[in-house]
Design a protein around this motif. Sequence first.
Motif, PDB file in Angstrom:
ATOM      1  N   MET A   1       0.854  -1.178   0.000  1.00 36.80           N
ATOM      2  CA  MET A   1       0.000   0.000   0.000  1.00 36.80           C
ATOM      3  C   MET A   1       0.890   1.227   0.000  1.00 36.80           C
ATOM      4  O   MET A   1       1.403   1.635   1.033  1.00 36.80           O
ATOM      5  CB  MET A   1      -0.931  -0.006   1.222  1.00 36.80           C
ATOM      6  CG  MET A   1      -1.888  -1.186   1.275  1.00 36.80           C
ATOM      7  SD  MET A   1      -2.964  -1.114   2.738  1.00 36.80           S
ATOM      8  CE  MET A   1      -3.921  -2.607   2.495  1.00 36.80           C
ATOM      9  N   SER A   2       1.074   1.814  -1.159  1.00 34.26           N
ATOM     10  CA  SER A   2       2.063   2.876  -1.302  1.00 34.26           C
ATOM     11  C   SER A   2       1.501   4.020  -2.139  1.00 34.26           C
ATOM     12  O   SER A   2       0.802   3.801  -3.122  1.00 34.26           O
ATOM     13  CB  SER A   2       3.327   2.314  -1.964  1.00 34.26           C
ATOM     14  OG  SER A   2       4.291   3.301  -2.147  1.00 34.26           O
ATOM     15  N   THR A  60       0.981   3.943  -6.212  1.00 31.64           N
ATOM     16  CA  THR A  60       2.063   3.169  -6.811  1.00 31.64           C
ATOM     17  C   THR A  60       1.759   1.669  -6.830  1.00 31.64           C
ATOM     18  O   THR A  60       2.550   0.889  -7.333  1.00 31.64           O
ATOM     19  CB  THR A  60       3.376   3.402  -6.060  1.00 31.64           C
ATOM     20  OG1 THR A  60       3.194   3.047  -4.681  1.00 31.64           O
ATOM     21  CG2 THR A  60       3.778   4.861  -6.134  1.00 31.64           C
ATOM     22  N   ASP A  61       0.651   1.289  -6.257  1.00 31.40           N
ATOM     23  CA  ASP A  61       0.207  -0.107  -6.361  1.00 31.40           C
ATOM     24  C   ASP A  61      -1.314  -0.102  -6.267  1.00 31.40           C
ATOM     25  O   ASP A  61      -1.945   0.883  -6.639  1.00 31.40           O
ATOM     26  CB  ASP A  61       0.868  -0.999  -5.300  1.00 31.40           C
ATOM     27  CG  ASP A  61       0.762  -0.424  -3.892  1.00 31.40           C
ATOM     28  OD1 ASP A  61      -0.170   0.368  -3.652  1.00 31.40           O
ATOM     29  OD2 ASP A  61       1.604  -0.767  -3.052  1.00 31.40           O
ATOM     30  N   GLU A  62      -1.917  -1.164  -5.774  1.00 28.81           N
ATOM     31  CA  GLU A  62      -3.370  -1.242  -5.739  1.00 28.81           C
ATOM     32  C   GLU A  62      -3.942  -0.133  -4.843  1.00 28.81           C
ATOM     33  O   GLU A  62      -3.286   0.303  -3.898  1.00 28.81           O
ATOM     34  CB  GLU A  62      -3.808  -2.616  -5.213  1.00 28.81           C
ATOM     35  CG  GLU A  62      -3.609  -2.844  -3.728  1.00 28.81           C
ATOM     36  CD  GLU A  62      -2.189  -3.218  -3.364  1.00 28.81           C
ATOM     37  OE1 GLU A  62      -1.925  -3.420  -2.159  1.00 28.81           O
ATOM     38  OE2 GLU A  62      -1.353  -3.323  -4.280  1.00 28.81           O
ATOM     39  N   PRO A  63      -5.152   0.368  -5.162  1.00 32.86           N
ATOM     40  CA  PRO A  63      -5.760   1.411  -4.332  1.00 32.86           C
ATOM     41  C   PRO A  63      -5.795   1.001  -2.861  1.00 32.86           C
ATOM     42  O   PRO A  63      -6.075  -0.154  -2.526  1.00 32.86           O
ATOM     43  CB  PRO A  63      -7.175   1.540  -4.908  1.00 32.86           C
ATOM     44  CG  PRO A  63      -7.042   1.073  -6.315  1.00 32.86           C
ATOM     45  CD  PRO A  63      -5.997  -0.014  -6.291  1.00 32.86           C
ATOM     46  N   TYR A  95       2.365   2.129   3.613  1.00 28.75           N
ATOM     47  CA  TYR A  95       1.655   1.737   4.833  1.00 28.75           C
ATOM     48  C   TYR A  95       1.706   0.227   4.990  1.00 28.75           C
ATOM     49  O   TYR A  95       1.415  -0.517   4.048  1.00 28.75           O
ATOM     50  CB  TYR A  95       0.196   2.188   4.747  1.00 28.75           C
ATOM     51  CG  TYR A  95      -0.676   1.713   5.883  1.00 28.75           C
ATOM     52  CD1 TYR A  95      -0.570   2.270   7.153  1.00 28.75           C
ATOM     53  CD2 TYR A  95      -1.621   0.693   5.684  1.00 28.75           C
ATOM     54  CE1 TYR A  95      -1.385   1.844   8.197  1.00 28.75           C
ATOM     55  CE2 TYR A  95      -2.436   0.262   6.725  1.00 28.75           C
ATOM     56  CZ  TYR A  95      -2.313   0.836   7.974  1.00 28.75           C
ATOM     57  OH  TYR A  95      -3.109   0.413   8.992  1.00 28.75           O
ATOM     58  N   ARG A  96       2.057  -0.201   6.188  1.00 30.25           N
ATOM     59  CA  ARG A  96       2.032  -1.622   6.523  1.00 30.25           C
ATOM     60  C   ARG A  96       0.990  -1.830   7.608  1.00 30.25           C
ATOM     61  O   ARG A  96       1.108  -1.274   8.707  1.00 30.25           O
ATOM     62  CB  ARG A  96       3.404  -2.091   6.995  1.00 30.25           C
ATOM     63  CG  ARG A  96       4.438  -2.118   5.872  1.00 30.25           C
ATOM     64  CD  ARG A  96       5.771  -2.633   6.355  1.00 30.25           C
ATOM     65  NE  ARG A  96       6.754  -2.667   5.292  1.00 30.25           N
ATOM     66  CZ  ARG A  96       8.050  -2.886   5.480  1.00 30.25           C
ATOM     67  NH1 ARG A  96       8.513  -3.102   6.713  1.00 30.25           N
ATOM     68  NH2 ARG A  96       8.885  -2.905   4.452  1.00 30.25           N
ATOM     69  N   PRO A  97      -0.042  -2.626   7.344  1.00 24.26           N
ATOM     70  CA  PRO A  97      -1.139  -2.793   8.300  1.00 24.26           C
ATOM     71  C   PRO A  97      -0.676  -3.440   9.595  1.00 24.26           C
ATOM     72  O   PRO A  97       0.372  -4.111   9.642  1.00 24.26           O
ATOM     73  CB  PRO A  97      -2.134  -3.694   7.558  1.00 24.26           C
ATOM     74  CG  PRO A  97      -1.672  -3.756   6.149  1.00 24.26           C
ATOM     75  CD  PRO A  97      -0.232  -3.407   6.123  1.00 24.26           C
TER      76      PRO A  97
END
Length: 233
Positions: A1-2, A60-63, A95-97
Amino acid sequence: MSIVVNDLHRLIGQLAPHICTDDTLPPLTGIHLQVTGGRLTAAATDRHTIAIATRETEETDEPSDWTALLDRADLHALRTLFPARTAGQGLRLTYRPPTAEDPDGRLLFTLHGRTLTLSANAGRAARFPKLRPIVSTALEAEPRLTSPACFNADYLARWRKAADRYTPITVWSAGPEAPLVVAIGPDFLGLQMPVRIDLRADGGACFANRDSVRADWAHLLGTTPDTALPTAA
């Protein structure tokens, strides 16, 4: 998530004056971040003022859809590693969950080959106030400031940090008991709560209503100036 955020320092500068300094209210002692569908919305409040800034971001990747909180120590670390004079375009925020091993999650800021890893403070972010109902009510109310209102001058000065030089600030209020709405451009919105005056208390002695102001300046009323004020170019 970026995502890529190109003016994070500007956003932080707009919101920093509104961060709560009361450490007994940990959810308010930082800047709340929310990313939804490629839009970053950041907010800060100490309950006297509310400031919200929004930015379109480059995915930069999936929404992604997440929330986090940057506290004062985090903001200091960001300014130290990525000073405004060298932090140009292309700051990547990942972001890392939360996980069982890391219940607060992580935020990774990367630019020019350097990476800063911070806690996402998921627990505190989840307890940040729900500002949407407050903001919606203020925006939907018609301007009706037909009676004098009081606002703290120190809090008024905070809005200067949100505007560029010569940028006009749009303000209105639905009345003396309603918050002052502050709009700056298409990506910044603020609310300032009025000072509530109890005329029975000693603090009410400094409150000047319209009649007393007119009495104080009676020597200027009904007079014609010798020369007109210069108009702006």
